[in-house]
Design an enzyme around this catalytic site. Structure first.
Site, PDB file in Angstrom:
ATOM      1  N   ASN A 250       0.807  -1.213   0.000  1.00 30.81           N
ATOM      2  CA  ASN A 250       0.000   0.000   0.000  1.00 30.81           C
ATOM      3  C   ASN A 250       0.846   1.272   0.000  1.00 30.81           C
ATOM      4  OD1 ASN A 250      -2.401   1.765   0.704  1.00 30.81           O
ATOM      5  ND2 ASN A 250      -1.116   1.997   2.525  1.00 30.81           N
TER       6      ASN A 250
ATOM      7  N   SER B 139      -3.896   2.521  -8.774  1.00 28.14           N
ATOM      8  CA  SER B 139      -4.729   3.718  -8.803  1.00 28.14           C
ATOM      9  C   SER B 139      -5.468   3.763 -10.131  1.00 28.14           C
ATOM     10  CB  SER B 139      -3.850   4.967  -8.680  1.00 28.14           C
ATOM     11  OG  SER B 139      -4.600   6.122  -9.013  1.00 28.14           O
TER      12      SER B 139
ATOM     13  N   ALA C 179       2.013   6.704 -14.268  1.00 31.11           N
ATOM     14  CA  ALA C 179       2.921   5.768 -14.943  1.00 31.11           C
ATOM     15  C   ALA C 179       3.467   4.750 -13.949  1.00 31.11           C
ATOM     16  CB  ALA C 179       4.058   6.535 -15.609  1.00 31.11           C
ATOM     17  N   SER C 180       3.799   5.207 -12.731  1.00 29.11           N
ATOM     18  CA  SER C 180       4.330   4.261 -11.746  1.00 29.11           C
ATOM     19  C   SER C 180       3.266   3.228 -11.357  1.00 29.11           C
ATOM     20  CB  SER C 180       4.851   5.003 -10.504  1.00 29.11           C
ATOM     21  OG  SER C 180       3.776   5.520  -9.724  1.00 29.11           O
ATOM     22  N   LYS C 181       2.002   3.655 -11.292  1.00 30.98           N
ATOM     23  CA  LYS C 181       0.927   2.724 -10.929  1.00 30.98           C
ATOM     24  C   LYS C 181       0.587   1.796 -12.096  1.00 30.98           C
ATOM     25  CE  LYS C 181       0.138   3.951  -6.627  1.00 30.98           C
ATOM     26  NZ  LYS C 181       0.495   3.027  -5.529  1.00 30.98           N
TER      27      LYS C 181
ATOM     28  N   TYR D 267       3.055   9.757 -11.425  1.00 29.86           N
ATOM     29  CA  TYR D 267       2.349   8.867 -10.493  1.00 29.86           C
ATOM     30  C   TYR D 267       1.571   7.797 -11.263  1.00 29.86           C
ATOM     31  CZ  TYR D 267      -0.969   7.469  -6.833  1.00 29.86           C
ATOM     32  OH  TYR D 267      -1.727   6.755  -5.935  1.00 29.86           O
TER      33      TYR D 267
END
Lengths: 245, 247
Positions: free
Chosen positions: B91, B143, B158-160, B156
């Site tokens: 998380n 997300s 792209a990372s998710k 953000y």
């Protein structure tokens, strides 16, 4: 723990398979259920009596054929007459006529869509009106299929009708969610039911070997996802997910 | 009590979604390793009182997700505990809102370090326990920004998205070994991250949701509970959106 104590559910396709598993899961979790089946069946009536006794809930069999619009309306009216407020509708009943694209007849297409889409919508119209009238919140779960997402040889009419059901689900949600009725679809993979029992062995084993868990799913595992959808509140519309991959 | 007798590792539990997952899992009978970045007496005390309240064990563990050596030390400690690890909930995450051309390399790299690389590493470590015992459920909090693309969320999101893709590959590799891996994609959820959104944007977003309200951390936790429990025994490789009907 009784997770659905005091709730009333309407479940279609209860005679066997996923519908039967959903009926059992709901009853075991304290919900009263209108158990809808295609036709009267003495053994089913006995089974329902035993289940309701064991679980201390009320289970009312309702019989109608989804190919018969008038019967669908009659079924909905029967439920309406009970004057119970309805919290949950699970549309499980469905039909499958396997045929290759060039072989599928218009008659098969129309029958598949009548059962898997038109009657689902008609029935949901009636039942969600009851939910709205009751003023409380409600939840509708439509059982679609991974073939709606992926396509599958020999399943032209089935896959198309189940894809249409997903689109219907999204639209129903955008209209009904602001009124506190959540609408979601589930897309089960290869589940051990009468429907997959009729698949040719080579096709079934190919589908299973393609799955990451390398085994067929059980109706109870889809019922677990149905139960979860009843318990969560924020999930909506695009919450539709697959129970196999 | 859907998790009676199970042990879970949950990262980022100081507040928000992670904290709600601890509460929901404990209420359902799970023993928990509750991770936070740094030690604090309040946190330890809150975990102790939650453990007492639900009659479970909660062990607070502290390390920075980007500090590989501390993560390794935590895993070594797990080995000596000799418990089966049934559930891992990744998380912990960070977000920086910035328009694409305004995003600095530093924040881009930081978001990937925390949201992706550290998650990748932790799963490598913990999945070994799960493969050995031939069961386990890995739950990654992604997300909706990882699926939809939102203004200000290029790094953000792209990372998710990377987390979602990784999860699918893990599911494909570990499925036959009895380990499941899924993502939850929360939409607009009542957390500190939400406070980073301008209020005009928030109001507009809320009105576009089918349910016309933001989600609660406990509602994300309910889906984590489902994916951790045997109710989801035939679900793997999926991303479940818990978004109130986000368009």
């Amino acid at each position: 723990m009784l997770l659905l104590k005091g709730k009333t559910a309407v479940v279609t396709g209860c005679l066997r398979g996923i519908g039967r598993a959903a009926l059992e899961t709901f009853a075991k979790n304290g919900a009263d259920v209108f158990a809808c089946c295609q036709r009267e069946d003495e053994r089913f009536a006995e089974y329902v009596l035993e289940l309701s006794g064991n679980c201390g809930v009320s289970i009312t069999p309702v019989y109608f054929d989804l190919l018969d619009e008038d019967a669908v309306k009659e079924g909905a009216k029967f439920i309406q007459k009970s004057k119970k407020s309805i919290d949950i509708l699970v549309n499980v009943a469905g039909a499958n006529f396997d045929a290759l694209f060039h072989m599928v007849t218009m008659e098969q297409m129309k029958r598949t869509f009548a059962v898997n889409l038109f009657s689902q919508i008609l029935f949901a119209q009636y039942i969600t009106r009851l939910m709205l009238k009751g003023g409380g919140s409600g939840s509708v779960i439509n059982i679609s299929s991974i073939s709606a997402l992926d396509g599958n040889p020999g399943q032209l009419s089935y896959a198309s009708s189940k894809a249409a059901l997903i689109a219907a689900t999204k639209t129903m949600s955008s209209e009904l969610a602001p009124k506190d009725i959540r609408v979601n679809a589930l897309a089960p993979g290869v589940i051990k039911t009468a429907m997959t029992d009729t698949l040719p062995e080579d096709i079934r084993s190919r589908m299973i070997s393609k799955s990451e868990l390398k085994r067929i799913g059980l109706p109870g595992e889809v019922a677990g996802a149905i139960l979860y959808l009843e318990l969560t509140a924020a999930l909506d519309r695009r919450g539709g997910f697959r129970t196999c991959c | 009590m859907l998790l009676k007798g199970k042990t879970a590792i949950i990262t980022g539990t100081r507040r928000g979604i992670g904290r709600a997952v601890v509460e929901t899992f404990a209420a359902n009978g799970a023993d928990i390793y509750a991770h936070a970045r740094s030690d604090s007496p309040e946190f330890t005390e809150e975990m102790r009182s939650a453990a007492d309240k639900y009659g479970v064990e909660i062990w607070p563990v502290f390390f920075d997700m980007t500090d590989g050596a501390s993560m390794k030390a935590f895993v070594k400690g797990l080995m000596s505990d000799k418990r089966e690890i049934d559930v891992l909930v990744n998380n912990a995450g960070v977000t920086h809102n910035a328009l694409f051309n305004m995003t600095t390399e530093v924040t881009l790299r930081e978001q990937f370090e925390v949201n992706f690389f550290s998650v990748f590493l932790l799963i490598q470590y913990i999945s070994k326990f799960m493969v050995k015992q031939k069961s386990g459920s890995i739950i990654n909090i992604a997300s909706t920004a990882g699926e939809d693309g939102n203004p200000g969320k290029s790094a953000y999101g792209a990372s998710k998205a990377a987390v979602i893709a990784m999860t699918k590959s893990i599911a494909a590799e570990l499925g036959e070994l009895g380990v499941r891996a899924n993502c939850i994609a929360p939409g607009v959820t009542e957390t500190d991250m939400l406070a980073t959104l301008p209020s005009v944007v928030l109001e507009e977003t809320k009105n576009s949701l089918d349910l016309r309200r933001v989600g609660l951390p406990s509602e994300i936790a309910d889906t984590a509970l489902f994916l951790a429990s045997d109710l989801s025994s035939y679900i793997t490789g999926q991303t479940i959106r818990v978004d109130g009907g986000l368009k």
